[in-house]
Design an enzyme around this catalytic site. Structure first.
Site, PDB file in Angstrom:
ATOM      1  N   ASP A  38      -9.137  27.785  97.648  1.00 45.29           N
ATOM      2  CA  ASP A  38      -8.396  28.046  96.382  1.00 45.29           C
ATOM      3  C   ASP A  38      -7.627  26.385  96.367  1.00 45.29           C
ATOM      4  O   ASP A  38      -6.604  26.314  97.190  1.00 45.29           O
ATOM      5  CB  ASP A  38      -7.537  29.347  96.401  1.00 45.29           C
ATOM      6  CG  ASP A  38      -7.238  29.581  94.987  1.00 45.29           C
ATOM      7  OD1 ASP A  38      -6.729  28.817  94.097  1.00 45.29           O
ATOM      8  OD2 ASP A  38      -7.137  30.670  94.442  1.00 45.29           O
ATOM      9  N   THR A  77      -7.940  30.215  88.565  1.00 47.47           N
ATOM     10  CA  THR A  77      -8.608  31.036  89.739  1.00 47.47           C
ATOM     11  C   THR A  77      -9.706  32.077  89.191  1.00 47.47           C
ATOM     12  O   THR A  77     -10.849  31.714  89.877  1.00 47.47           O
ATOM     13  CB  THR A  77      -7.529  31.503  90.658  1.00 47.47           C
ATOM     14  OG1 THR A  77      -6.632  30.677  90.907  1.00 47.47           O
ATOM     15  CG2 THR A  77      -8.016  32.502  91.566  1.00 47.47           C
ATOM     16  N   ASP A 158      -6.735  39.441  94.679  1.00 50.19           N
ATOM     17  CA  ASP A 158      -7.551  40.472  94.185  1.00 50.19           C
ATOM     18  C   ASP A 158      -8.728  39.851  93.396  1.00 50.19           C
ATOM     19  O   ASP A 158      -9.980  40.117  93.516  1.00 50.19           O
ATOM     20  CB  ASP A 158      -6.975  41.601  93.420  1.00 50.19           C
ATOM     21  CG  ASP A 158      -6.017  41.082  92.429  1.00 50.19           C
ATOM     22  OD1 ASP A 158      -6.091  40.301  91.552  1.00 50.19           O
ATOM     23  OD2 ASP A 158      -4.962  41.753  91.788  1.00 50.19           O
ATOM     24  N   ARG A 159      -8.220  39.155  92.419  1.00 45.78           N
ATOM     25  CA  ARG A 159      -9.384  38.385  91.290  1.00 45.78           C
ATOM     26  C   ARG A 159     -10.434  37.639  92.145  1.00 45.78           C
ATOM     27  O   ARG A 159     -11.544  37.671  91.600  1.00 45.78           O
ATOM     28  CB  ARG A 159      -8.467  37.473  90.370  1.00 45.78           C
ATOM     29  CG  ARG A 159      -7.678  36.159  90.761  1.00 45.78           C
ATOM     30  CD  ARG A 159      -6.905  35.677  89.484  1.00 45.78           C
ATOM     31  NE  ARG A 159      -6.109  34.701  89.930  1.00 45.78           N
ATOM     32  CZ  ARG A 159      -4.838  34.915  90.289  1.00 45.78           C
ATOM     33  NH1 ARG A 159      -4.362  36.249  90.517  1.00 45.78           N
ATOM     34  NH2 ARG A 159      -4.109  34.072  90.533  1.00 45.78           N
ATOM     35  N   ASP A 287      -3.835  27.262  97.474  1.00 48.37           N
ATOM     36  CA  ASP A 287      -3.371  27.415  96.291  1.00 48.37           C
ATOM     37  C   ASP A 287      -1.766  27.887  96.414  1.00 48.37           C
ATOM     38  O   ASP A 287      -1.139  27.160  95.714  1.00 48.37           O
ATOM     39  CB  ASP A 287      -3.954  28.147  95.668  1.00 48.37           C
ATOM     40  CG  ASP A 287      -3.694  28.281  94.143  1.00 48.37           C
ATOM     41  OD1 ASP A 287      -3.848  27.441  93.497  1.00 48.37           O
ATOM     42  OD2 ASP A 287      -3.142  29.456  93.567  1.00 48.37           O
ATOM     43  N   ASP A 332     -12.288  26.739  93.433  1.00 46.24           N
ATOM     44  CA  ASP A 332     -12.227  27.251  92.019  1.00 46.24           C
ATOM     45  C   ASP A 332     -11.653  26.366  91.164  1.00 46.24           C
ATOM     46  O   ASP A 332     -11.919  26.518  90.072  1.00 46.24           O
ATOM     47  CB  ASP A 332     -11.669  28.788  92.282  1.00 46.24           C
ATOM     48  CG  ASP A 332      -9.970  28.397  92.817  1.00 46.24           C
ATOM     49  OD1 ASP A 332      -9.885  27.401  93.388  1.00 46.24           O
ATOM     50  OD2 ASP A 332      -8.965  29.568  92.599  1.00 46.24           O
TER      51      ASP A 332
HETATM   52 ZN    ZN Z   1      -6.929  29.153  92.283  1.00 45.81          ZN
END
Ligand code: ZN
Length: 542
Positions: A38, A77, A158-159, A287, A332
């Site tokens: 991320d 994200t 979670d996403r 991230d 992402d």
């Molecule tokens: Zn992200």
């Protein structure tokens, strides 16, 4: 003559579950590991490549590397993760932002989270769901084609876990803030309970500060942000029981990788004759650390050094237990560093006076309006006009918002949703896409804004740094769009991979794994891997 078409479509939907499983091609790897780091921008990747010694060094040295793009404008994200294993731009996945506004939802809160189900809103918070995702993931297609395959997704967020895994994944797990949890997994795995127990034990102990490797020491010069926070001094020492500090540190990714390895062991991923399994990992710490400390400092240096080492351990575990496996590594989105570091000449923070509320307050008196006319999370990206207003008033609100925004020195351009909707979804090299084309790739008529505001290149959208939020991403600019895109299956044929998009990952893997994808269902294309057989038939070295 509609009925036969509908029937055929229904039959096609029903077929994969009942049809005989399609055997995996003999050349398919038994395990494919897809890793999303991320916020790992191409800039960061290139900058740190010479310093890697562990797993990232192996991938850097041996993988086939493409100049990767998260091609769309909404470089956040959820949209980013939605592209990686669907092969589709956010315009098709429906995941056009982390949060959007839907004025039609039957609840007071009109903001919709990408990974919730608005039809089933609990009393507080949300239930993680894939209700908003409009397309299947590669894992879904793999399970449909070969039900014996196993699909596992683990992430810090979670996403990320949900979007990478899909609806038919066997196991989907994410970090709740205190343990790995899931409401998307029907049969919990003992490996998760063991991992949570081990983490709880670790969390109960304090952690010593990390010792920076030599290449990080030059980044230890302190920088003070507006508001007084000091950067380049955190070495991730942690008090016992400090969950927030655990998540905002390299420990988070180490825990995610450890759970991924434990689930791979428990479910025998990649170790069952004739099966092809998929393990998706969303590594979120880069991230969190980038948001809190920016991407150019000591903290990011420590994070990437730790990730490099922990990924090395993880890959060695797969070497021992699986042998022949494939790794895809990407991200992402990228990031824009804190302007105070001077990483990027001309970069500055967004004018703190430029907010949705200030703009709304300025517009309403002239139009005789009292209730809010403009809705949005902030200036930069989607803005919505109140659906309660008559259309002529909505038009005047939009025109006035456009006029004021365009006069502001931080604003690059303002676009109307209806005009973006008329553009075809762009194809061809993402590096050449115009700004409206980038917006189009993450535009959805039911979810996107009436207006889309593009801030100038180098404007840091966080006007005032907070305790865990000093730098961010989300722009149409290449520092947020360019990400590493690596394919590894042992030492690969070298050679320039050229430009590619994250939507090319799923069609490429579908081809390697022999998973059928009906024409027109993905935006990406199978990548033309130079000397393709090298990826299909890895030279056996052990
Ligand atoms: Zn992200």
């Amino acid at each position: 003559m509609k009925l036969p078409v509908v029937l055929a479509a229904l039959l096609a939907l029903a077929l994969p579950a009942t049809a005989a499983a399609q055997p995996a091609p003999p050349t398919a790897p038994r395990l494919t590991v897809v890793i999303s780091v991320d916020q790992l921008s191409t800039e960061l990747w290139n900058q740190y490549r010479p310093t890697f010694r562990g797993g990232l060094a192996r991938l850097s040295r041996e993988a086939l590397a493409f100049d990767g793009y998260q091609a769309h404008a909404a470089t956040e994200t959820c949209p980013g993760h939605s592209t990686i294993l669907t092969g589709a731009h956010p315009a098709r996945t429906g995941i056009v932002a982390n949060n959007w506004i839907d004025q039609r939802v039957a609840r007071p809160k009109k903001e919709v989270y990408c990974a919730e189900d608005v039809a089933r809103t609990p009393a507080s918070g949300y239930t993680v769901s894939l209700a908003n995702l409009r397309v299947p993931t590669l894992g879904d297609r793999l399970k449909a084609a070969r039900p014996g395959s196993r699909v596992v997704s683990v992430a810090g967020k979670d996403r990320a876990a949900a979007m990478l895994g899909g609806r038919s994944a066997d196991q989907v797990w994410w970090w709740s803030g205190g343990d790995f949890t899931s409401n998307l997994t029907a049969r919990p795995a003992p490996a998760v309970a063991r991992a949570n127990a081990a983490i709880a034990q670790r969390l109960a102990q304090p952690r010593q500060a990390l010792i920076p490797p030599p290449h990080c020491e030059s980044r230890a010069r302190s920088i003070t942000l507006p508001g007084g926070r000091v950067l380049n001094t955190n070495r991730f020492a942690r008090a016992a029981g400090d969950n927030a500090a655990f998540r905002l540190s390299p420990e988070m990714d180490a825990a995610t990788l450890a759970l991924g390895a434990a689930l791979a062991d428990e479910l025998q991923l990649g170790r069952r004759q004739g099966q092809t399994d998929l393990l998706a990992l969303g590594l979120s710490a880069t991230d969190y650390i980038g948001h809190a400390y920016g991407s150019g400092g000591l903290e990011m240096c420590l994070q990437l050094a730790s990730l490099d080492r922990d990924l090395g351990d993880f890959l060695r575990h797969l070497d021992r237990t699986v042998g022949d496996y494939m790794v895809v590594l990407t991200a992402d989105h990228g990031v824009l560093d804190v302007p105070e570091r001077g990483t990027r000449p001309g970069s500055r923070r967004l004018d703190a006076a430029l907010t949705v509320k200030a703009l709304d307050d300025a517009i309403r008196p002239g139009l005789g309006l009292t209730a809010p006319a403009l809705l949005g999370e902030g200036i930069g990206g989607d803005l919505y006009v109140s659906a309660a207003l008559p259309s002529a008033t909505r038009e005047r609100v939009m025109a006035e918002a456009e006029r004021r925004l365009r006069a502001h020195p931080d604003v690059h351009s303002v676009h109307r949703g209806v005009q973006i909707a008329r553009l075809p979804v762009p194809t061809g090299p993402a590096s050449r896409w115009t700004v409206p084309q980038r917006i189009r790739a993450s535009y959805d008529p039911a979810r996107s804004g009436d207006l889309y505001v593009v801030l100038k290149e180098g404007i840091q959208p966080i006007a005032t740094p907070g305790p865990t939020y000093a730098a961010t991403h989300g722009s149409v600019w290449d520092y947020d769009r360019r990400v590493p895109l690596l394919f590894w299956r042992g030492p690969m044929a070298r050679g320039p991979g050229g430009e590619a998009m994250t939507v090319d990952i799923a069609p490429t893997l579908a081809r390697v794994l022999g998973v059928p994808v009906p024409a027109g269902e993905m935006d990406g294309r199978p990548l033309d891997l130079p000397r393709n057989n090298d990826i299909l038939e890895r030279p056996r070295t052990q």
